[in-house]
Design an enzyme around this catalytic site. Sequence first.
Site, mmCIF file in Angstrom:
data_model
loop_
_atom_site.group_PDB
_atom_site.id
_atom_site.type_symbol
_atom_site.label_atom_id
_atom_site.label_comp_id
_atom_site.label_asym_id
_atom_site.label_seq_id
_atom_site.Cartn_x
_atom_site.Cartn_y
_atom_site.Cartn_z
ATOM 1 N N LYS A 259 -6.224 9.371 -29.985
ATOM 2 C CA LYS A 259 -6.421 7.649 -30.794
ATOM 3 C C LYS A 259 -7.756 7.897 -30.739
ATOM 4 O O LYS A 259 -8.898 7.513 -31.421
ATOM 5 C CB LYS A 259 -5.745 7.001 -30.334
ATOM 6 C CG LYS A 259 -3.893 6.902 -30.753
ATOM 7 C CD LYS A 259 -3.596 6.600 -32.291
ATOM 8 C CE LYS A 259 -2.860 7.171 -32.267
ATOM 9 N NZ LYS A 259 -2.126 7.073 -34.073
ATOM 10 N N TYR B 21 -1.801 10.619 -25.364
ATOM 11 C CA TYR B 21 -2.245 10.027 -27.303
ATOM 12 C C TYR B 21 -3.259 9.124 -27.374
ATOM 13 O O TYR B 21 -3.784 8.912 -27.970
ATOM 14 C CB TYR B 21 -0.895 8.595 -26.352
ATOM 15 C CG TYR B 21 -0.525 8.183 -27.767
ATOM 16 C CD1 TYR B 21 0.198 8.400 -28.934
ATOM 17 C CD2 TYR B 21 -1.151 6.853 -28.090
ATOM 18 C CE1 TYR B 21 0.411 8.192 -30.051
ATOM 19 C CE2 TYR B 21 -0.730 6.070 -29.499
ATOM 20 C CZ TYR B 21 -0.161 6.293 -29.634
ATOM 21 O OH TYR B 21 -0.037 5.915 -31.197
#
Length: 50
Positions: A16, A12
């Site tokens: 990002k 994740y």
Amino acid sequence: MGIVSAPGNVPYGCVKAGLIALAKGAALEEAEYGVTCNAICPGFVETDRT
């Protein structure tokens, strides 16, 4: 997670961080045309799922 990572959130955080880099690159490339590009990086938001 794109700026400060945490255990268990590596994939994740990578996505990002990539989006932040994309925004920075787009801002640099399009600045000469008067176009701006920003990335909003909110902090942790407590919800029912978290």
